[in-house]
Design an enzyme around this catalytic site. Structure first.
Site, PDB file in Angstrom:
ATOM      1  N   HIS A   5      77.553 -92.789  13.306  1.00  0.00           N
ATOM      2  CA  HIS A   5      76.751 -91.994  14.238  1.00  0.00           C
ATOM      3  C   HIS A   5      75.419 -92.661  14.592  1.00  0.00           C
ATOM      4  O   HIS A   5      74.650 -92.130  15.386  1.00  0.00           O
ATOM      5  CB  HIS A   5      76.479 -90.626  13.610  1.00  0.00           C
ATOM      6  N   ASP A   6      75.157 -93.811  13.939  1.00  0.00           N
ATOM      7  CA  ASP A   6      73.877 -94.494  14.204  1.00  0.00           C
ATOM      8  C   ASP A   6      74.063 -95.754  15.043  1.00  0.00           C
ATOM      9  O   ASP A   6      73.070 -96.418  15.371  1.00  0.00           O
ATOM     10  CB  ASP A   6      73.232 -94.938  12.876  1.00  0.00           C
ATOM     11  N   GLU A  20      74.470 -94.935   1.504  1.00  0.00           N
ATOM     12  CA  GLU A  20      74.005 -95.688   2.666  1.00  0.00           C
ATOM     13  C   GLU A  20      72.772 -96.435   2.190  1.00  0.00           C
ATOM     14  O   GLU A  20      71.804 -95.816   1.730  1.00  0.00           O
ATOM     15  CB  GLU A  20      73.622 -94.771   3.817  1.00  0.00           C
ATOM     16  N   ASP A  50      72.559 -90.341   2.056  1.00  0.00           N
ATOM     17  CA  ASP A  50      71.655 -90.887   3.068  1.00  0.00           C
ATOM     18  C   ASP A  50      70.538 -91.711   2.408  1.00  0.00           C
ATOM     19  O   ASP A  50      69.937 -91.276   1.413  1.00  0.00           O
ATOM     20  CB  ASP A  50      71.046 -89.688   3.816  1.00  0.00           C
ATOM     21  N   ASP A  69      77.523 -84.926   3.638  1.00  0.00           N
ATOM     22  CA  ASP A  69      76.440 -85.901   3.822  1.00  0.00           C
ATOM     23  C   ASP A  69      75.190 -85.334   3.135  1.00  0.00           C
ATOM     24  O   ASP A  69      74.604 -84.350   3.585  1.00  0.00           O
ATOM     25  CB  ASP A  69      76.188 -86.082   5.334  1.00  0.00           C
TER      26      ASP A  69
END
Ligand code: TEU
Ligand code: CA
Length: 531
Positions: free
Chosen positions: A311-312, A239, A198, A101
């Site tokens: 995870h969000d 993302e 990200d 990530d």
């Protein structure tokens, strides 16, 4: 038709791990790389052949790793670089890939670059961040509050799109581009097979237009990172906040030399009117969004990133499925509808056992910097009980509780005190209980992923939607040459489903249905070869 590079990526099944919550092996209550290594067989047996790790780089963990203080070293809590080297070797020994990530938009303010930058206006790092004498605009942070912070040392304001301790990097500075290229090259040289990137759209700003993202140099910067020959083989998933097909093609078109695919978030709003407010919804609205993007990606020869959870986000199973009486049915029905589409499947840790959204009784039990910022704001309009209810619905901690390996007090996650309270239903929903059940969601995922991997029609075939626009079920086919499969998924109500073609007996069902057509129970699904 997909280009060869993208076609190869459809053979991946990516298991997303939030390392902090996956498995702790040294009793400090925090997951670590050794813990991940200890569970690689579990991941591989599921049918996943790649792992995406949320950030493992050195970080003070204000935003649990998304505030990086050294991109080329491992976070103390997760272990050492030797552990990472061993993880890479163990994955590759199994023929599995590692996706890291990457967080290119901002660093922690404890990063050396920021600490140097704030010292003055004439050092090599002075222009690594956005510094202004006065706030140039009224941008707000995604975690509530002002996006501009006055730094006493430098005597200027700096931009932080997220937390105060997450300073935005100034990509207009060629030295920043070079520094991030060095980070990518460092990890690729260590054998890393790809990156999740990200908030990729934020790296180019448009101050003139007042836009904190999608700036005029965005695609130039993405190509600066991933359009280079030495990294042309890696997998990249951005993302982003892309909403329209033209922008998606600019990011992921096969000839763009930018990203392999992008997470699209339209379907994240199924089951909610905003991140913290639930809304009655159905599998139909989810299906409509998924199939729209499936056809758009297919039309442009692009890869569809197939995901529900991360995870969000609180679990899709809890927002759209029935996570109580029909938890098995809706978890398996949702999985069948999604993962037999063309693209790259992403499975978030716990999804394979029908993990539901967590629930905590006290605001002190939450850790997520985002939801705590919102909670303080909610208190201005709601009672503490109402505010807690909203946070319980939308908090990212929903998905960050320790992985439930067994039904013991600490879920088999740690021998110490878990950094975040275990899931309130961990005694009922855990790996051990699921595998002991005759309605195992893990085993259904295994069968689903095996069926997908063994039939090229699911990997390369054309998708056609057969069911009607307003049906309370979906039928779509996947066709490659003379191989044609029908995927039939019923939604929340009992439905009589008649097929416009004849099928063999189902190769996969979640309720043991012997034939393809007939009355379907809620969330019942079947996958059949078309004669
Ligand atoms: O999230 C990007 C982002 O836009 C967040 O606001 C996210 O969409 C939101 O939390 C959803 O409610 C990425 C990471 O996934 C997130 O964990 C980080 O906190 C964030 O960037 C900053 O790096
Ligand atoms: Ca640990």
């Amino acid at each position: 038709m997909l280009c060869d590079k993208f076609r190869n990526f459809t053979r991946m099944v990516i298991y997303q791990i939030y390392p902090r919550s996956f498995m702790d092996t040294n009793g400090d209550g925090i997951g670590d790389l050794q813990g991940i290594i200890s569970k690689l067989d579990y991941i591989q047996d599921l049918g996943a052949n790649a792992v995406w790790l949320c950030p493992c780089f050195k970080s003070p963990n204000d935003d649990n790793g998304y505030d990086v203080s050294d991109y080329m070293d491992i976070m103390d809590e997760f272990g050492t670089m030797e552990d990472m080297d061993r993880l890479i070797a163990e994955l590759h020994a199994r023929g599995m890939k590692l996706i890291l990530d990457l967080v290119p938009n901002h660093t922690s303010t404890s990063h050396k670059w920021f600490q140097e930058s704030r010292k003055g206006r004439d050092n090599p790092y002075s222009d690594f961040y956005y510094w202004f004498d006065e706030k140039p605009n009224n941008w707000r942070s995604a975690f509530k509050g002002d996006a501009w912070e006055f730094d006493e040392v430098r005597g200027q304001y700096y931009l932080h799109t997220f937390a105060v301790s997450q300073a935005d990097l100034n990509w207009e500075n060629p030295a920043v581009v070079k520094a991030m290229q060095d980070v990518v090259d460092f990890w690729v040289a260590k054998g890393v097979d790809g990156f999740r990137i990200d908030v990729i759209d934020c790296i180019s700003k448009d101050f003139a237009a007042g836009k904190n993202g999608f700036g005029p140099r965005l695609h130039e910067f993405i190509r600066d990172l991933f359009g280079r020959e030495n990294v042309s083989h890696i997998f990249t998933v951005g993302e982003g906040a892309v909403k329209d097909i033209d922008e998606l093609v600019r990011h992921c078109g096969p000839d763009r030399n930018e990203l392999s695919t992008l997470f699209l978030f339209d379907h994240m709003d199924c089951g909610r009117s905003d991140k913290f407010t639930p809304m009655d919804d159905s599998m139909k609205s989810l299906k409509d969004i998924l199939l729209r993007w499936q056809m758009e990606n297919d039309r442009h020869g692009m890869l569809h990133s197939l995901f529900y959870d991360n995870h969000d986000q609180p679990a899709m199973l809890s927002r759209i499925g029935n996570d109580r009486e029909l938890r098995y049915e809706s978890a398996t029905g949702l999985a069948t509808m999604l993962y037999l589409l063309k693209g790259v499947p992403f499975i978030y840790q716990g999804q394979e056992i029908g993990q539901t959204a967590a629930h905590y009784d006290n605001i002190e039990d939450f850790d997520d910097i985002e939801c705590l910022g919102w909670y303080r704001e909610f208190l201005q309009k709601y009672t503490p009980e109402e505010a807690l209810e909203k946070v319980n619905f939308g908090s990212r901690d929903n998905a960050r509780h320790p992985m439930c390996w067994d039904g013991s007090e600490k879920c088999g996650f740690t021998t110490g005190t878990p950094w975040l309270l275990p899931h309130s239903r961990s005694a009922e929903i855990n790996v051990e209980a699921d595998l002991a059940s005759d309605k195992s969601i893990y085993r259904f995922y295994q069968d689903l992923l095996k069926l997908r991997a063994r039939n090229d029609a699911f990997l390369d075939g054309d998708t056609e939607v057969i069911s009607g626009e307003y049906e309370e079920y979906v039928i779509y086919t996947r066709t490659l040459g003379d191989e044609k499969w029908a995927v039939i998924c019923n939604f929340e109500k009992t439905s009589l489903i008649r097929l416009p073609f004849s099928c063999e007996a189902p190769a996969l069902t979640n309720l043991g249905r012997p034939t393809a057509g007939g009355v379907y129970k809620p969330y019942e699904c079947a996958v059949c070869r078309v004669r």
